[in-house]
Motif scaffolding. Structure first.
Motif, PDB file in Angstrom:
ATOM      1  N   LEU A 254      57.539  54.031  53.481  1.00 13.10           N
ATOM      2  CA  LEU A 254      58.296  55.212  53.074  1.00 13.10           C
ATOM      3  C   LEU A 254      57.304  56.296  52.676  1.00 13.10           C
ATOM      4  O   LEU A 254      56.085  56.080  52.701  1.00 13.10           O
ATOM      5  CB  LEU A 254      59.245  54.854  51.928  1.00 13.10           C
ATOM      6  N   ALA A 255      57.798  57.468  52.309  1.00 15.65           N
ATOM      7  CA  ALA A 255      56.925  58.613  52.020  1.00 15.65           C
ATOM      8  C   ALA A 255      55.900  58.317  50.930  1.00 15.65           C
ATOM      9  O   ALA A 255      54.765  58.764  51.008  1.00 15.65           O
ATOM     10  CB  ALA A 255      57.765  59.831  51.645  1.00 15.65           C
ATOM     11  N   ILE A 256      56.315  57.567  49.923  1.00 15.70           N
ATOM     12  CA  ILE A 256      55.404  57.202  48.831  1.00 15.70           C
ATOM     13  C   ILE A 256      55.189  55.689  48.937  1.00 15.70           C
ATOM     14  O   ILE A 256      56.132  54.910  48.773  1.00 15.70           O
ATOM     15  CB  ILE A 256      56.003  57.599  47.460  1.00 15.70           C
ATOM     16  N   PRO A 257      53.981  55.250  49.240  1.00 18.14           N
ATOM     17  CA  PRO A 257      53.719  53.840  49.559  1.00 18.14           C
ATOM     18  C   PRO A 257      54.274  52.776  48.613  1.00 18.14           C
ATOM     19  O   PRO A 257      54.751  51.765  49.106  1.00 18.14           O
ATOM     20  CB  PRO A 257      52.198  53.786  49.644  1.00 18.14           C
ATOM     21  N   PRO A 258      54.306  52.926  47.290  1.00 21.28           N
ATOM     22  CA  PRO A 258      54.869  51.825  46.491  1.00 21.28           C
ATOM     23  C   PRO A 258      56.380  51.629  46.667  1.00 21.28           C
ATOM     24  O   PRO A 258      56.926  50.619  46.252  1.00 21.28           O
ATOM     25  CB  PRO A 258      54.562  52.212  45.047  1.00 21.28           C
ATOM     26  N   LEU A 259      57.049  52.595  47.285  1.00 18.34           N
ATOM     27  CA  LEU A 259      58.496  52.501  47.439  1.00 18.34           C
ATOM     28  C   LEU A 259      58.861  51.567  48.585  1.00 18.34           C
ATOM     29  O   LEU A 259      58.227  51.571  49.633  1.00 18.34           O
ATOM     30  CB  LEU A 259      59.099  53.886  47.658  1.00 18.34           C
ATOM     31  N   LEU A 260      59.917  50.771  48.361  1.00 17.46           N
ATOM     32  CA  LEU A 260      60.356  49.761  49.310  1.00 17.46           C
ATOM     33  C   LEU A 260      61.731  50.053  49.905  1.00 17.46           C
ATOM     34  O   LEU A 260      62.110  49.445  50.901  1.00 17.46           O
ATOM     35  CB  LEU A 260      60.437  48.388  48.610  1.00 17.46           C
ATOM     36  N   PHE A 261      62.497  50.969  49.287  1.00 17.99           N
ATOM     37  CA  PHE A 261      63.911  51.155  49.617  1.00 17.99           C
ATOM     38  C   PHE A 261      64.289  52.618  49.434  1.00 17.99           C
ATOM     39  O   PHE A 261      63.943  53.222  48.423  1.00 17.99           O
ATOM     40  CB  PHE A 261      64.749  50.268  48.681  1.00 17.99           C
ATOM     41  N   GLU A 262      65.017  53.162  50.411  1.00 13.22           N
ATOM     42  CA  GLU A 262      65.502  54.542  50.314  1.00 13.22           C
ATOM     43  C   GLU A 262      66.910  54.590  50.885  1.00 13.22           C
ATOM     44  O   GLU A 262      67.201  53.964  51.903  1.00 13.22           O
ATOM     45  CB  GLU A 262      64.583  55.475  51.105  1.00 13.22           C
ATOM     46  N   ILE A 263      67.786  55.329  50.200  1.00 13.19           N
ATOM     47  CA  ILE A 263      69.174  55.403  50.623  1.00 13.19           C
ATOM     48  C   ILE A 263      69.634  56.859  50.711  1.00 13.19           C
ATOM     49  O   ILE A 263      69.468  57.618  49.767  1.00 13.19           O
ATOM     50  CB  ILE A 263      70.085  54.573  49.677  1.00 13.19           C
ATOM     51  N   GLU A 264      70.137  57.225  51.887  1.00 10.45           N
ATOM     52  CA  GLU A 264      70.713  58.545  52.109  1.00 10.45           C
ATOM     53  C   GLU A 264      72.223  58.390  52.130  1.00 10.45           C
ATOM     54  O   GLU A 264      72.735  57.355  52.565  1.00 10.45           O
ATOM     55  CB  GLU A 264      70.300  59.129  53.453  1.00 10.45           C
ATOM     56  N   ALA A 265      72.933  59.432  51.717  1.00 11.97           N
ATOM     57  CA  ALA A 265      74.392  59.364  51.726  1.00 11.97           C
ATOM     58  C   ALA A 265      74.993  60.695  52.141  1.00 11.97           C
ATOM     59  O   ALA A 265      74.406  61.758  51.881  1.00 11.97           O
ATOM     60  CB  ALA A 265      74.905  58.977  50.348  1.00 11.97           C
TER      61      ALA A 265
END
Length: 131
Positions: free
Chosen positions: A116-127
């Motif tokens: 993801l855009a920031i490496p430590p992030l594992l999960f992103e949710i758009e709605a």
């Protein structure tokens, strides 16, 4: 707003989403940017902890919806991105615990990505939401 589920097959209901929905009588549409496990200053939280990242991403989504006078009940479409699909799916009960009581099962897509855009992030949710 009237929502009518469209499910030519029932298998997706086991995962908590409809294949499609007919949405009628809306006045406003809200398109949310991807929400992740960051604090109010945008700093990543819970490195390596998928469950906590999913919960915080949902908290952040609810905050964005709330700022628009909406809630998870208004969500009509979800796009989810994760660096580990198998690990994310182990924790999809969190989504069920948030959307289930509202009796909504918005159509969704889950995609595995290399990062993801920031490496430590594992999960992103758009709605996308409507009322």
């Amino acid at each position: 707003m009237k929502r009518t589920a469209v499910n030519p097959w029932a298998w997706s209901l086991n995962f908590g989403y409809n294949q499609a929905e007919i949405v009628e009588g809306t006045q406003r549409h809200l398109v949310c940017a991807g929400q992740t496990a960051v604090d109010a200053e945008g700093n990543p939280q819970h490195p390596g902890d998928m469950r906590s990242q999913i919960a915080l991403a949902l908290d952040n989504l609810e905050a964005v919806l709330g700022a628009a006078s909406m809630s998870l009940a208004n969500v009509i479409r979800l796009q989810i991105y994760t660096t580990d699909v198998d690990e994310a799916m182990k924790h999809f009960d969190i989504l069920g615990s948030r959307f289930g009581p509202l009796e909504v099962a918005p159509p969704m897509t889950l995609l595995g990505v290399t990062r993801l855009a920031i490496p430590p992030l594992l999960f992103e949710i758009e709605a996308t939401a409507a009322d």
